[in-house]
Design a protein around this motif. Structure first.
Motif, PDB file in Angstrom:
ATOM      1  N   VAL A 175       0.970  -1.401  -0.436  1.00 30.98           N
ATOM      2  CA  VAL A 175      -0.169  -0.030   0.344  1.00 30.98           C
ATOM      3  C   VAL A 175       1.173   1.697  -0.033  1.00 30.98           C
ATOM      4  O   VAL A 175       1.872   1.607   0.774  1.00 30.98           O
ATOM      5  N   ALA A 176       0.340   2.182  -1.095  1.00 30.91           N
ATOM      6  CA  ALA A 176       1.024   4.143  -0.985  1.00 30.91           C
ATOM      7  C   ALA A 176       0.943   4.201  -0.254  1.00 30.91           C
ATOM      8  O   ALA A 176      -0.227   4.141   0.095  1.00 30.91           O
ATOM      9  N   VAL A 177       1.772   5.006   1.281  1.00 28.31           N
ATOM     10  CA  VAL A 177       0.984   5.865   1.900  1.00 28.31           C
ATOM     11  C   VAL A 177       2.134   7.230   1.808  1.00 28.31           C
ATOM     12  O   VAL A 177       3.158   6.794   1.498  1.00 28.31           O
ATOM     13  N   PRO A 178       1.773   8.335   2.072  1.00 31.47           N
ATOM     14  CA  PRO A 178       2.730   9.714   2.094  1.00 31.47           C
ATOM     15  C   PRO A 178       3.940   9.876   2.797  1.00 31.47           C
ATOM     16  O   PRO A 178       3.387   8.959   3.909  1.00 31.47           O
ATOM     17  N   ARG A 179       4.754  10.152   2.669  1.00 29.53           N
ATOM     18  CA  ARG A 179       6.087   9.844   3.914  1.00 29.53           C
ATOM     19  C   ARG A 179       6.611  10.820   4.816  1.00 29.53           C
ATOM     20  O   ARG A 179       6.969  10.291   5.954  1.00 29.53           O
ATOM     21  N   LYS A 180       4.917  11.595   5.253  1.00 29.38           N
ATOM     22  CA  LYS A 180       5.065  12.437   6.734  1.00 29.38           C
ATOM     23  C   LYS A 180       3.880  13.166   6.565  1.00 29.38           C
ATOM     24  O   LYS A 180       3.003  13.442   5.795  1.00 29.38           O
ATOM     25  N   GLY A 181       4.040  14.066   7.326  1.00 32.02           N
ATOM     26  CA  GLY A 181       2.860  14.733   7.847  1.00 32.02           C
ATOM     27  C   GLY A 181       1.501  14.209   8.552  1.00 32.02           C
ATOM     28  O   GLY A 181       1.214  12.999   8.159  1.00 32.02           O
TER      29      GLY A 181
ATOM     30  N   GLY B  36       6.271   4.220   2.134  1.00 32.92           N
ATOM     31  CA  GLY B  36       6.119   5.685   2.159  1.00 32.92           C
ATOM     32  C   GLY B  36       6.270   6.057   0.336  1.00 32.92           C
ATOM     33  O   GLY B  36       7.238   5.415  -0.270  1.00 32.92           O
ATOM     34  N   ARG B  37       5.613   7.122  -0.152  1.00 27.74           N
ATOM     35  CA  ARG B  37       6.086   7.371  -1.599  1.00 27.74           C
ATOM     36  C   ARG B  37       5.723   9.049  -1.599  1.00 27.74           C
ATOM     37  O   ARG B  37       5.025   9.853  -0.848  1.00 27.74           O
ATOM     38  N   GLU B  38       6.807  10.055  -2.403  1.00 24.60           N
ATOM     39  CA  GLU B  38       6.661  11.220  -1.995  1.00 24.60           C
ATOM     40  C   GLU B  38       5.322  11.688  -2.769  1.00 24.60           C
ATOM     41  O   GLU B  38       4.089  12.254  -2.764  1.00 24.60           O
ATOM     42  N   GLU B  39       4.910  10.496  -4.244  1.00 29.55           N
ATOM     43  CA  GLU B  39       3.477  10.667  -4.535  1.00 29.55           C
ATOM     44  C   GLU B  39       2.939   9.587  -4.311  1.00 29.55           C
ATOM     45  O   GLU B  39       2.827   9.274  -6.040  1.00 29.55           O
ATOM     46  N   PRO B  40       1.454   8.998  -3.330  1.00 28.49           N
ATOM     47  CA  PRO B  40       0.603   8.076  -3.689  1.00 28.49           C
ATOM     48  C   PRO B  40       0.321   7.865  -4.496  1.00 28.49           C
ATOM     49  O   PRO B  40       0.248   7.369  -5.642  1.00 28.49           O
ATOM     50  N   PHE B  41      -0.565   8.501  -4.849  1.00 32.87           N
ATOM     51  CA  PHE B  41      -1.423   8.970  -6.242  1.00 32.87           C
ATOM     52  C   PHE B  41      -1.001   8.234  -7.590  1.00 32.87           C
ATOM     53  O   PHE B  41      -1.597   7.934  -7.891  1.00 32.87           O
ATOM     54  N   ARG B  42       0.263   8.657  -7.462  1.00 35.11           N
ATOM     55  CA  ARG B  42       0.795   8.549  -8.938  1.00 35.11           C
ATOM     56  C   ARG B  42       1.223   7.337  -8.680  1.00 35.11           C
ATOM     57  O   ARG B  42       1.442   6.661 -10.124  1.00 35.11           O
ATOM     58  N   ALA B  43       1.578   7.122  -7.928  1.00 30.47           N
ATOM     59  CA  ALA B  43       2.342   5.244  -7.983  1.00 30.47           C
ATOM     60  C   ALA B  43       1.354   4.928  -8.103  1.00 30.47           C
ATOM     61  O   ALA B  43       1.418   3.376  -8.791  1.00 30.47           O
ATOM     62  N   LEU B  44      -0.306   4.748  -7.450  1.00 32.36           N
ATOM     63  CA  LEU B  44      -1.649   4.070  -8.078  1.00 32.36           C
ATOM     64  C   LEU B  44      -1.974   4.381  -9.525  1.00 32.36           C
ATOM     65  O   LEU B  44      -2.000   3.208 -10.308  1.00 32.36           O
TER      66      LEU B  44
END
Length: 304
Positions: A7-13, A113-121
């Motif tokens: 599962v791709a997730v944001p890296r922070k925040g 963690g991905r900088e841009e999870p949406f784009r990874a999908l």
């Protein structure tokens, strides 16, 4: 055999914290969620100069990460956008197990963690992921005469020839894109809502990155006669809107807007972290996980 779902997730925040809170409800991972969130809040404070670390960033990174146990979080370094481009510790990965209704139904979940999870999908690297609903409106939702208000509206505006990604539901970490106006722009007794914008002609102050989002949310009919203007980076967004007379900005309580003499109007669309799926990549295990994540009862503006 227990299957693993990546599962791709944001890296922070805030978006990552919202994801961790949701995962904790289905995977008995409260301690893990608290540990990751507190670590990243501390690292953010160090990066912003609000805390002083007693060891260098590499020593901290080594102390935080456990490469021998996938169920312990790993972290990595990225260059921060702030002046000097400091290295910042961010989330990298961890594996958790989502409970089951019976033997053999467990799902191992690898959060990556991905900088841009949406784009990874969008590029089919993952079947499930979490990211801001804003990105969907900014990138793949087609513009229409009427605006979008719900997940159903969003998914209906996604061209299946453009992407296989769809929004499942929000996570409840809601901040709204809200209409704000000065009293002299708003006639006495008038409501500050979409209909008002439809009849309005003049400047509308927004952040440059949200131009397409605002077009999608309000609809093309409403923005006829509207001129988008952008705030000077040197002043607060609310102050810029006060100068322009009308604007759209992210608000939680509206107190800062009121401090600038602004009327707080309609909440147009929630800026919320959302669970998304790539329909072409989601197999049986991903479907099981999606159902577990979507069935959690919580207050969210973005529901199917």
């Amino acid at each position: 055999m227990t299957e693993t779902v990546r599962v791709a997730v944001p890296r922070k925040g805030r978006p990552l914290e919202a994801v961790l809170e949701r995962i904790a409800t289905v995977a008995d991972a409260d301690a893990l969620a608290d540990d990751v969130s507190s670590t990243l809040r501390y690292e953010k404070a160090v990066t912003k100069g609000n805390a002083t670390a007693d060891r260098d960033v590499y020593a901290r990174l080594a102390a935080y990460s456990d490469l021998t146990d996938p169920e312990k979080p790993e972290y990595t370094l990225v260059r921060d956008d702030r002046e000097g481009k400091p290295r910042r510790v961010v989330f990298d990965s961890v594996t958790v197990t989502v409970g089951s209704d019976g033997p053999g139904d467990e799902v191992r979940v690898e959060l990556i963690g991905r900088e841009e999870p949406f784009r990874a999908l969008r590029t089919h690297e993952f079947g499930l992921g979490f990211d801001s609903a804003d990105l969907v409106l900014e990138e793949v939702v087609t513009l229409g005469e009427a605006g979008v208000e719900s997940i159903a509206d969003v998914n209906a505006r996604i061209d299946p020839r453009d992407t296989d990604v769809r929004v499942v539901r929000g996570l409840g970490d809601t901040v709204y894109h809200t209409l704000l106006a000065t009293p002299d722009v708003l006639p006495a007794g008038a409501d500050l809502d979409r209909e008002f914008v439809t009849d309005y002609e003049g400047p509308l102050c927004i952040s440059p990155r949200y131009e397409r989002l605002v077009e999608a949310v309000l609809g093309t009919d409403a923005i006829e006669g509207v001129e988008f203007v952008y705030p000077d980076p040197a002043i607060e967004e609310e102050a810029a809107i006060a100068e322009s007379g009308l604007g759209v900005y992210l608000t939680m309580t509206g107190s800062t807007a009121r401090d600038h003499g602004l009327v707080v109007g309609e909440d147009l669309f929630p800026s919320e972290t959302v669970l998304m799926e790539n329909l072409a990549e989601a197999g049986p295990a991903a479907e099981t996980l999606k159902k577990a994540l979507a069935d959690v009862d919580l207050e969210t503006a973005l529901q199917p």
